[in-house]
Design a protein around this motif. Structure first.
Motif, PDB file in Angstrom:
ATOM      1  N   ARG A 146       0.837  -1.200   0.000  1.00  0.00           N
ATOM      2  CA  ARG A 146       0.000   0.000   0.000  1.00  0.00           C
ATOM      3  C   ARG A 146       0.874   1.254   0.000  1.00  0.00           C
ATOM      4  O   ARG A 146       1.801   1.382   0.795  1.00  0.00           O
ATOM      5  CB  ARG A 146      -0.909  -0.002   1.232  1.00  0.00           C
ATOM      6  N   SER A 147       0.568   2.194  -0.889  1.00  0.00           N
ATOM      7  CA  SER A 147       1.293   3.471  -0.883  1.00  0.00           C
ATOM      8  C   SER A 147       0.777   4.341   0.256  1.00  0.00           C
ATOM      9  O   SER A 147      -0.375   4.223   0.675  1.00  0.00           O
ATOM     10  CB  SER A 147       1.105   4.192  -2.222  1.00  0.00           C
ATOM     11  N   MET A 170     -11.355   0.357  -0.161  1.00  0.00           N
ATOM     12  CA  MET A 170     -10.359   1.055   0.658  1.00  0.00           C
ATOM     13  C   MET A 170     -10.923   1.397   2.039  1.00  0.00           C
ATOM     14  O   MET A 170     -10.317   1.082   3.061  1.00  0.00           O
ATOM     15  CB  MET A 170      -9.909   2.329  -0.055  1.00  0.00           C
ATOM     16  N   ALA A 171     -12.052   2.079   2.052  1.00  0.00           N
ATOM     17  CA  ALA A 171     -12.766   2.362   3.300  1.00  0.00           C
ATOM     18  C   ALA A 171     -11.870   2.983   4.363  1.00  0.00           C
ATOM     19  O   ALA A 171     -11.742   2.476   5.469  1.00  0.00           O
ATOM     20  CB  ALA A 171     -13.426   1.092   3.832  1.00  0.00           C
ATOM     21  N   GLY A 172     -11.234   4.105   4.007  1.00  0.00           N
ATOM     22  CA  GLY A 172     -10.392   4.801   4.974  1.00  0.00           C
ATOM     23  C   GLY A 172      -9.193   3.966   5.361  1.00  0.00           C
ATOM     24  O   GLY A 172      -8.419   3.509   4.516  1.00  0.00           O
ATOM     25  N   TYR A 201      -5.458   0.123   4.376  1.00  0.00           N
ATOM     26  CA  TYR A 201      -4.051   0.245   4.763  1.00  0.00           C
ATOM     27  C   TYR A 201      -3.605  -0.925   5.628  1.00  0.00           C
ATOM     28  O   TYR A 201      -2.440  -1.318   5.603  1.00  0.00           O
ATOM     29  CB  TYR A 201      -3.827   1.533   5.572  1.00  0.00           C
ATOM     30  N   GLU A 202      -4.524  -1.472   6.393  1.00  0.00           N
ATOM     31  CA  GLU A 202      -4.171  -2.442   7.417  1.00  0.00           C
ATOM     32  C   GLU A 202      -3.707  -3.755   6.789  1.00  0.00           C
ATOM     33  O   GLU A 202      -4.355  -4.296   5.883  1.00  0.00           O
ATOM     34  CB  GLU A 202      -5.349  -2.646   8.354  1.00  0.00           C
ATOM     35  N   TYR A 225      -5.535  -5.869   3.627  1.00  0.00           N
ATOM     36  CA  TYR A 225      -5.132  -5.374   2.299  1.00  0.00           C
ATOM     37  C   TYR A 225      -5.630  -6.265   1.168  1.00  0.00           C
ATOM     38  O   TYR A 225      -6.212  -5.778   0.193  1.00  0.00           O
ATOM     39  CB  TYR A 225      -3.610  -5.238   2.232  1.00  0.00           C
ATOM     40  N   GLU A 226      -5.396  -7.568   1.285  1.00  0.00           N
ATOM     41  CA  GLU A 226      -5.778  -8.471   0.192  1.00  0.00           C
ATOM     42  C   GLU A 226      -7.285  -8.430  -0.052  1.00  0.00           C
ATOM     43  O   GLU A 226      -7.738  -8.421  -1.201  1.00  0.00           O
ATOM     44  CB  GLU A 226      -5.324  -9.901   0.487  1.00  0.00           C
ATOM     45  N   LEU A 227      -8.052  -8.425   1.012  1.00  0.00           N
ATOM     46  CA  LEU A 227      -9.510  -8.341   0.855  1.00  0.00           C
ATOM     47  C   LEU A 227      -9.893  -7.009   0.225  1.00  0.00           C
ATOM     48  O   LEU A 227     -10.774  -6.951  -0.639  1.00  0.00           O
ATOM     49  CB  LEU A 227     -10.199  -8.500   2.209  1.00  0.00           C
ATOM     50  N   SER A 228      -9.234  -5.951   0.646  1.00  0.00           N
ATOM     51  CA  SER A 228      -9.496  -4.627   0.091  1.00  0.00           C
ATOM     52  C   SER A 228      -9.315  -4.632  -1.425  1.00  0.00           C
ATOM     53  O   SER A 228     -10.167  -4.130  -2.168  1.00  0.00           O
ATOM     54  CB  SER A 228      -8.548  -3.603   0.737  1.00  0.00           C
ATOM     55  N   MET A 229      -8.219  -5.212  -1.890  1.00  0.00           N
ATOM     56  CA  MET A 229      -7.957  -5.253  -3.331  1.00  0.00           C
ATOM     57  C   MET A 229      -8.915  -6.213  -4.029  1.00  0.00           C
ATOM     58  O   MET A 229      -9.311  -5.982  -5.179  1.00  0.00           O
ATOM     59  CB  MET A 229      -6.507  -5.659  -3.585  1.00  0.00           C
TER      60      MET A 229
END
Length: 970
Positions: free
Chosen positions: A703-704, A904-906, A910-911, A915-919
């Motif tokens: 994550r950037s 992303m949800a704030g 980042y966590e 991360y993998e679920l976010s993507m």
């Protein structure tokens, strides 16, 4: 308490290729379906293969454990609850196996979603006809188990009519295929020394006598009632005149009590004619509506659905349904929705004209609006939402599912409803009436408080009295929802003791050890026990920081979830809810699971802090707080608020982690970092230092990190060259300088001020506190409350209709319209501010409508734009304002990406652990849509997290709509 069979289950778990759970959380989640019942299972299995199912059956036989089959878990009669092992096929048995276009059949596994199947079939010009209100999440296996019908049964029949072949596993573990056979094959099967042979022999011995078949016909519901699910379908099982026999007719509607189905072959229909029109007849009384049903059914209708005033009134309070009810005129007591289709519009119009003439001649209806196109879909969605909307009733009195599935012959319907209404008057009941009027079936629901013993007594008495009434009309106690727990007790009354004994002997033939879903259909469980709520219990008093008084407290907010399962719909069916479930396909990650788990612990925990449970931490972990449930869930269960409240109380007992503080107090850190921008940005962008930061705070390596703007918006505002004053400004605007725009997206803030000043608005920035969004997302509710109170104090004397408050970042500005109303001490001022608070696109949209902003002020250059909307905008407003703003330049072509949540949800994205679920969530719709866009297509997103996610996921820069509009200024 330690599970006494834990060691046995642990061994079973190692043998399965699928999953087996017996922890407290999973048992709680699977203790309920969409019915009023609650039974904690021994365990929950998610089998992957037929071998898994055989192992489960073997285990059940050896250890005298029952197996309860479950698909989407939307059953209304308690079919999916039990104290054995719940076997959930919804995650892995989901393949469409084969389509035979020539013979118009399809073969599927039982976990295929009904609408998903029809999307697959559409290119072939075919579809599966039965259409339940839960069609975007219900599964074919559940439809077969319940013999589901839905809105189209008057034209296409019920599920039983479509089932051609079933691959099953019997109670001894043998695999058997049931399909149509001739008389010779039937007799030959009765000679087999197998369980299959015993089953055929039992059916033959029970039904071969003509006198027995006459006895069945005389006692069962009338044969013209095509929606009849009372007991096993022995009334239509005996070989037809051509000698053919199909055991699938018996298994359809058997509720998983006879065999376990692994594969289903269905007969399909040709897609209906394209041209559709609907007459939404309005009535001043339920009886007038009922009197009209037989009349309208003389016409060639595809659907004939009814809604009463109770349902219609509830649609006023649901954000998703408010836009679907625009066709309603006045305040009708009932509406009858009659859909007609034709080969072309002229054909359909002629049929509609004939229908309207018939209704007008009857003098029964006072308004007959005609709906076409999108309006029809909206009306049908309104009707489909009926079940979930009933959960919106505030307080402990709810509509109870017990008599909601009765069906009578169409010629009896009007008299039956008249008698039913009279019966309800003796109980001082004003029940709910809705659903399938054209099929002789209405979902009739009494309003009861099942937390009170007196109403539990009424629950049984009303059901019993209605059963006798239905029997008087030789109707069916269940038309499509099945017997389950709630109606199985009444089957002997409905079909006679002799016929009931036949059902019992057939059940024994299939399942001699009673391992398949016991207590349903035969040897019934008591219908007034194992309820969700303990009668006359002392309601727990739970103090909260957020104000849940609109729902009469946080417990009742959670109890609004009635299990309808709307949160299980897949991305292809639109909307946002529920992003975590869409990614994992785990029931634990649904809105329903979170509400049920919270309800369970708030009700039954003996801890002083009832929120202090690891199970709750687990179930809320993947909630992205997108707020979609508050609008898309018909019951409007606000899980984002439930999560925030949970986090607050849990952290009171367990402390706040350093990473949580980092994200919650990011505005303070940004304030400090803005003094040393070059150094902060070096630390965030340098591979070595950023990697150290990420590792230290458990932030995902891939994550950037966001970079600070070179100056804050407050500083930049002072140096903006404002347009020369050319006279009186159109309006004075207060711009909420949120913490994200101020330090991270200053250029967007500058674009907003420049744009508005150029359009002749005076923009004012005042010193105020941060929005509190980061505190809310991390459950630091006292800090969020402080922010709300401070901002209400700042703006209460500034904001009005003439001087509105507008904001750029949706998650920040919309706090004024949502959480501030639950946090602020000065609720009067908070509400007044909320009434005059706008997302910046929303404000510009209003000004366009007033004629204050026109296309002539912008370029005529051509551009193509794809827009992704923020979740909070979708939930609390809509995306039309962003769409209209981006379309303001006359040659801009804008499309909205149907993307749901970006993932992303704030801080969630980042966590490290998220991360993998976010993507994965981003990959569902958003990322592919962005990647497939040509390089000259502008990508637009109004959420700071959304733009960050798009950049990290696709390497494309997304622009805020205001930046695009500012660049388009002439």
């Amino acid at each position: 308490m330690q599970n006494p069979r834990a060691s046995l289950l642990a061994k079973l778990k190692t043998q399965l290729s699928g999953e087996l759970y017996y922890d407290e959380l999973m048992k709680i989640i699977y203790a309920t379906d969409a019915s009023v019942y609650r039974m904690k299972p021994l365990a929950v299995a998610l089998p992957k293969t037929k071998s898994d199912l055989k192992l489960l059956i073997k285990f059940a036989q050896k250890h005298s454990v029952s197996l309860i089959p479950r698909a989407a878990g939307t059953s209304l009669a308690g079919q999916c609850v039990g104290d054995g092992i719940v076997v959930d096929i919804s995650k892995y048995f989901t393949k469409i196996l084969n389509i035979d276009e020539a013979n118009q059949t399809v073969t599927v596994q039982p976990g295929v979603v009904r609408d998903e199947l029809n999307n697959y079939l559409k290119p072939f010009g075919l579809f599966f006809g039965p259409n339940t209100s839960t069609s975007n999440r219900c599964m074919i296996g559940g439809m077969v188990g319940n013999n589901s019908s839905g809105t189209t049964s008057i034209k296409y029949g019920v599920t039983r009519d479509k089932v051609l072949e079933l691959h099953t596993i019997l109670s001894d573990g043998s695999e058997v295929v049931f399909s149509e056979i001739n008389e010779q094959m039937f007799k030959e099967k009765t000679t087999h020394d197998t369980l299959e042979g015993h089953i055929y022999n039992t059916v033959y011995s029970e039904l071969s006598s003509a006198s027995v078949r006459h006895q069945i016909a005389s006692q069962f519901p009338k044969s013209e009632i095509h929606r009849r699910n009372t007991g096993y379908a022995i009334d239509g099982l005996w070989p037809s005149e051509n000698g053919s026999f199909n055991m699938c007719k018996l298994l359809s509607g058997s509720e998983g009590t006879l065999a376990f189905t692994t594969q289903i072959t269905l007969k399909l229909d040709v897609l209906p004619p394209n041209d559709s029109m609907m007459v939404a007849a309005h009535f001043t009384s339920i009886q007038n509506c009922m009197d009209a049903v037989e009349l309208v059914m003389e016409h060639d209708l595809f659907t004939c659905e009814m809604m009463d005033k109770t349902i219609l009134d509830l649609t006023k309070h649901n954000k998703q349904q408010q836009k679907n009810r625009q066709f309603i005129n006045g305040d009708p007591e009932a509406i009858l929705m009659c859909e007609i289709r034709g080969e072309n519009r002229e054909d359909a119009s002629l049929k509609v004209a004939e229908l309207i003439k018939s209704i007008k001649d009857s003098n029964l209806s006072f308004s007959l609006p005609i709906l076409v196109g999108k309006e029809i879909n909206q009306a049908l969605e309104l009707r489909k939402a009926g079940l979930g909307l009933l959960g919106n009733m505030i307080g402990d009195e709810k509509t109870a599912a017990c008599i909601e599935d009765t069906a009578v012959a169409l010629s009896d319907l009007s008299n039956y409803i008249r008698d039913f209404s009279s019966l309800m008057e003796t109980y001082n009941q004003k029940p709910v009436y809705y659903a399938h009027a054209g099929a002789g079936e209405l979902h009739l629901r009494p309003i009861l408080n099942l937390k009170k013993k007196a109403d539990v007594v009424l629950f049984r008495k009303i059901t019993t009295d209605v059963a006798h009434l239905v029997k008087r009309y030789q109707g069916s106690m269940s038309g499509e929802h099945g017997d389950g727990i709630v109606r199985s007790e009444f089957i002997p009354l409905m079909i006679g003791d002799e016929n009931y004994d036949i059902l019992r002997r057939i059940k024994t033939a299939f399942d001699p050890d009673n391992i398949f879903n016991p207590g349903k259909i035969v040897d019934a469980l008591p219908m007034d026990e194992s309820l969700r709520y303990e009668a006359d219990r002392e309601e727990p008093d739970i103090e909260t920081v957020l104000d849940f008084s609109d729902s009469l407290g946080i417990l009742r907010e959670a109890e609004k979830c009635n299990g309808s399962g709307d949160c299980r719909k897949l991305p292809e069916f639109g909307g946002t809810m529920c992003p975590s479930y869409r990614a994992t396909k785990d029931e634990k990650d649904t809105t329903r699971a979170r509400a049920n788990a919270l309800r369970e612990f708030l009700t039954h925990s003996d801890k002083v802090n009832k929120f202090n449970h690891e199970e709750l931490k687990d179930v809320f972990d993947l909630c992205l707080s997108c707020k979609a449930c508050a609008s898309e869930c018909p019951s409007s269960v606000d899980v984002a608020s439930l999560k925030a409240e949970f986090q607050y109380h849990y952290q009171q007992a367990n402390g706040v982690s350093l990473r949580t503080k980092l994200f919650a107090y990011n505005n303070r850190l940004n304030t400090f970092g803005s003094r040393f921008v070059w150094f902060a940005n070096f630390m965030f962008s340098n591979s070595l230092t950023s990697s150290w930061i990420k590792k230290s705070f458990k932030i995902a390596e891939k994550r950037s990190l966001p970079l600070l703007s070179t100056k804050s918006l407050y500083k930049a505002h002072k140096s903006i060259n404002k347009q020369l004053d050319s006279g009186k400004k159109i309006k004075v605007i207060y711009l909420f300088n949120d913490e994200f725009t101020n330090y991270l997206d200053t250029s967007i803030g500058v674009d907003a001020i420049t744009l508005l000043e150029a359009l002749n608005y005076e923009v004012k920035l005042v010193q105020h506190f941060e929005s509190g969004r980061s505190f809310l997302s991390k459950g630091l509710l006292l800090q969020a409350k402080s922010a709300a109170n401070k901002n209400v104090s700042v703006f209460k004397d500034l904001v009005s209709n003439e001087t509105p408050l507008i904001g750029i970042e949706p998650s920040a500005i919309l706090s004024f319209k949502d959480e501030y109303l639950k946090l602020a001490d000065n609720k009067v001022s908070a509400k007044e501010i909320a009434n005059h608070t706008y997302l910046i696109e929303e404000f510009i949209q209003h000004e366009i409508q007033l004629g204050n902003i026109t296309s002539e002020q912008f370029t005529s250059e051509e551009k193509t734009i794809k827009f992704h909307g923020h979740c909070h905008q979708k939930a609390l407003l809509n995306q039309s304002s962003s769409f209209d703003v981006l379309n303001l330049p006359k040659n801009y072509k804008v499309t909205i990406i149907p993307s749901g949540c970006c993932g992303m949800a704030g801080s969630f994205g980042y966590e490290k652990e998220h991360y993998e679920l976010s993507m994965q969530i981003g990959e569902q719709t958003l990322f592919p849509a962005v990647r497939n866009a040509n390089e000259d297509v502008l990508i637009s997103a109004n959420g700071t997290s959304c733009r960050h996610q798009i950049k990290d996921g696709t390497d494309r820069e997304a622009l805020h709509p205001i930046t695009i509009l500012r660049q388009a200024l002439i």
